[in-house]
Design a protein around this motif. Structure first.
Motif, PDB file in Angstrom:
ATOM      1  N   CYS A   1      61.002  55.309  55.787  1.00 47.95           N
ATOM      2  CA  CYS A   1      62.250  54.584  56.652  1.00 47.95           C
ATOM      3  C   CYS A   1      63.005  54.720  57.816  1.00 47.95           C
ATOM      4  CB  CYS A   1      63.416  54.323  55.103  1.00 47.95           C
ATOM      5  SG  CYS A   1      62.645  54.020  53.625  1.00 47.95           S
TER       6      CYS A   1
ATOM      7  N   PHE B   1      56.705  47.434  42.848  1.00 49.58           N
ATOM      8  CA  PHE B   1      57.361  47.331  44.296  1.00 49.58           C
ATOM      9  C   PHE B   1      55.829  47.628  45.414  1.00 49.58           C
ATOM     10  CE2 PHE B   1      57.241  50.654  48.141  1.00 49.58           C
ATOM     11  CZ  PHE B   1      58.538  50.559  48.078  1.00 49.58           C
TER      12      PHE B   1
ATOM     13  N   VAL C   1      62.437  47.222  59.207  1.00 50.91           N
ATOM     14  CA  VAL C   1      63.370  45.861  58.247  1.00 50.91           C
ATOM     15  C   VAL C   1      63.767  46.690  56.958  1.00 50.91           C
ATOM     16  CG1 VAL C   1      61.206  44.177  58.678  1.00 50.91           C
ATOM     17  CG2 VAL C   1      60.924  45.840  57.163  1.00 50.91           C
ATOM     18  N   ARG C   2      64.338  48.235  57.871  1.00 50.22           N
ATOM     19  CA  ARG C   2      65.444  48.269  56.824  1.00 50.22           C
ATOM     20  C   ARG C   2      66.397  47.768  56.883  1.00 50.22           C
ATOM     21  NH1 ARG C   2      67.113  54.703  58.909  1.00 50.22           N
ATOM     22  NH2 ARG C   2      68.427  55.266  56.946  1.00 50.22           N
TER      23      ARG C   2
ATOM     24  N   ILE D   1      63.984  54.457  46.608  1.00 49.40           N
ATOM     25  CA  ILE D   1      64.631  54.654  48.029  1.00 49.40           C
ATOM     26  C   ILE D   1      64.484  53.334  48.264  1.00 49.40           C
ATOM     27  CG2 ILE D   1      64.779  55.087  49.993  1.00 49.40           C
ATOM     28  CD1 ILE D   1      65.504  57.569  48.003  1.00 49.40           C
ATOM     29  N   TRP D   2      65.772  52.797  49.147  1.00 47.06           N
ATOM     30  CA  TRP D   2      65.576  50.465  50.172  1.00 47.06           C
ATOM     31  C   TRP D   2      66.311  50.802  50.989  1.00 47.06           C
ATOM     32  CZ3 TRP D   2      62.625  46.484  47.746  1.00 47.06           C
ATOM     33  CH2 TRP D   2      61.789  46.752  46.532  1.00 47.06           C
TER      34      TRP D   2
ATOM     35  N   PHE E   1      59.098  56.729  47.413  1.00 41.27           N
ATOM     36  CA  PHE E   1      59.710  55.956  47.399  1.00 41.27           C
ATOM     37  C   PHE E   1      61.186  56.819  45.773  1.00 41.27           C
ATOM     38  CE2 PHE E   1      57.151  54.783  50.726  1.00 41.27           C
ATOM     39  CZ  PHE E   1      58.153  54.786  51.213  1.00 41.27           C
TER      40      PHE E   1
ATOM     41  N   CYS F   1      61.341  52.114  60.393  1.00 46.57           N
ATOM     42  CA  CYS F   1      61.108  50.901  59.821  1.00 46.57           C
ATOM     43  C   CYS F   1      61.886  50.128  60.306  1.00 46.57           C
ATOM     44  CB  CYS F   1      61.666  50.765  58.508  1.00 46.57           C
ATOM     45  SG  CYS F   1      61.127  49.174  57.677  1.00 46.57           S
TER      46      CYS F   1
ATOM     47  N   ALA G   1      57.063  45.865  56.600  1.00 44.69           N
ATOM     48  CA  ALA G   1      57.190  47.139  56.343  1.00 44.69           C
ATOM     49  C   ALA G   1      56.693  48.626  57.423  1.00 44.69           C
ATOM     50  CB  ALA G   1      57.542  47.120  54.451  1.00 44.69           C
ATOM     51  N   ASN G   2      57.196  49.641  57.291  1.00 43.85           N
ATOM     52  CA  ASN G   2      56.292  50.561  57.577  1.00 43.85           C
ATOM     53  C   ASN G   2      55.660  51.615  56.115  1.00 43.85           C
ATOM     54  OD1 ASN G   2      56.763  52.062  59.737  1.00 43.85           O
ATOM     55  ND2 ASN G   2      58.133  53.827  59.521  1.00 43.85           N
ATOM     56  N   CYS G   3      56.384  51.314  54.851  1.00 43.07           N
ATOM     57  CA  CYS G   3      56.270  51.722  53.890  1.00 43.07           C
ATOM     58  C   CYS G   3      54.567  51.477  53.462  1.00 43.07           C
ATOM     59  CB  CYS G   3      56.824  52.088  52.443  1.00 43.07           C
ATOM     60  SG  CYS G   3      57.388  50.590  52.830  1.00 43.07           S
TER      61      CYS G   3
HETATM   62  S1  SF4 Z   1      63.343  50.691  54.609  1.00 45.28           S
HETATM   63 FE1  SF4 Z   1      62.156  49.518  52.830  1.00 45.28          FE
HETATM   64  S2  SF4 Z   1      60.501  48.854  54.048  1.00 45.28           S
HETATM   65 FE2  SF4 Z   1      61.077  49.712  55.527  1.00 45.28          FE
HETATM   66  S3  SF4 Z   1      59.806  51.416  54.388  1.00 45.28           S
HETATM   67 FE3  SF4 Z   1      61.727  51.993  53.678  1.00 45.28          FE
HETATM   68  S4  SF4 Z   1      61.336  51.286  51.795  1.00 45.28           S
HETATM   69 FE4  SF4 Z   1      59.711  49.865  53.210  1.00 45.28          FE
END
Ligand code: SF4
Length: 98
Positions: free
Chosen positions: A50, A6, A55-56, A72-73, A35, A53, A25-27
């Motif tokens: 997320c 990841f 690019v969610r 968590i995706w 996550f 984010c 990505a916010n993460c």
């Molecule tokens: S939506 Fe995906 S890319 Fe964006 S912060 Fe969450 S896990 Fe990271």
């Protein structure tokens, strides 16, 4: 996919031509363990990351396309992604039989 994979995915180096979604990505830089919480642990913090984010959608579609079972995706847990997959499958069947 495990936590190391990841991190590699989300922190992937830029390819010269593109703005890969992982790069926005916010993460990025956030503890990846957030996550992939232990069973029964809170997902609230990860989902909060997320939520903001940009690019969610891309992240969620990646997880759905790759049948990611853990973590968590796109702001959704495994259970929530299973629900999305079931709803999409039902919709495909409904359209096919229409
Ligand atoms: S939506 Fe995906 S890319 Fe964006 S912060 Fe969450 S896990 Fe990271």
């Amino acid at each position: 996919m495990n936590v190391t994979d990841f991190i590699q995915l989300v922190q992937a180096e830029s390819d010269e031509s593109s703005q890969r979604w992982q790069e926005r990505a916010n993460c990025l830089g956030v503890d990846p363990d957030l996550f992939f919480p232990e069973r029964g642990a809170s997902t609230r913090e990860a989902k909060a990351v997320c939520r903001g984010c940009e690019v969610r959608v891309e992240c969620l579609e990646y997880a759905l396309a790759h049948s990611e079972k853990f973590g968590i995706w796109g702001g959704l847990s495994e259970r929530e992604r299973r629900r999305v997959r079931r709803q999409r499958a039902l919709e495909r069947r409904r359209l096919a039989s229409a």
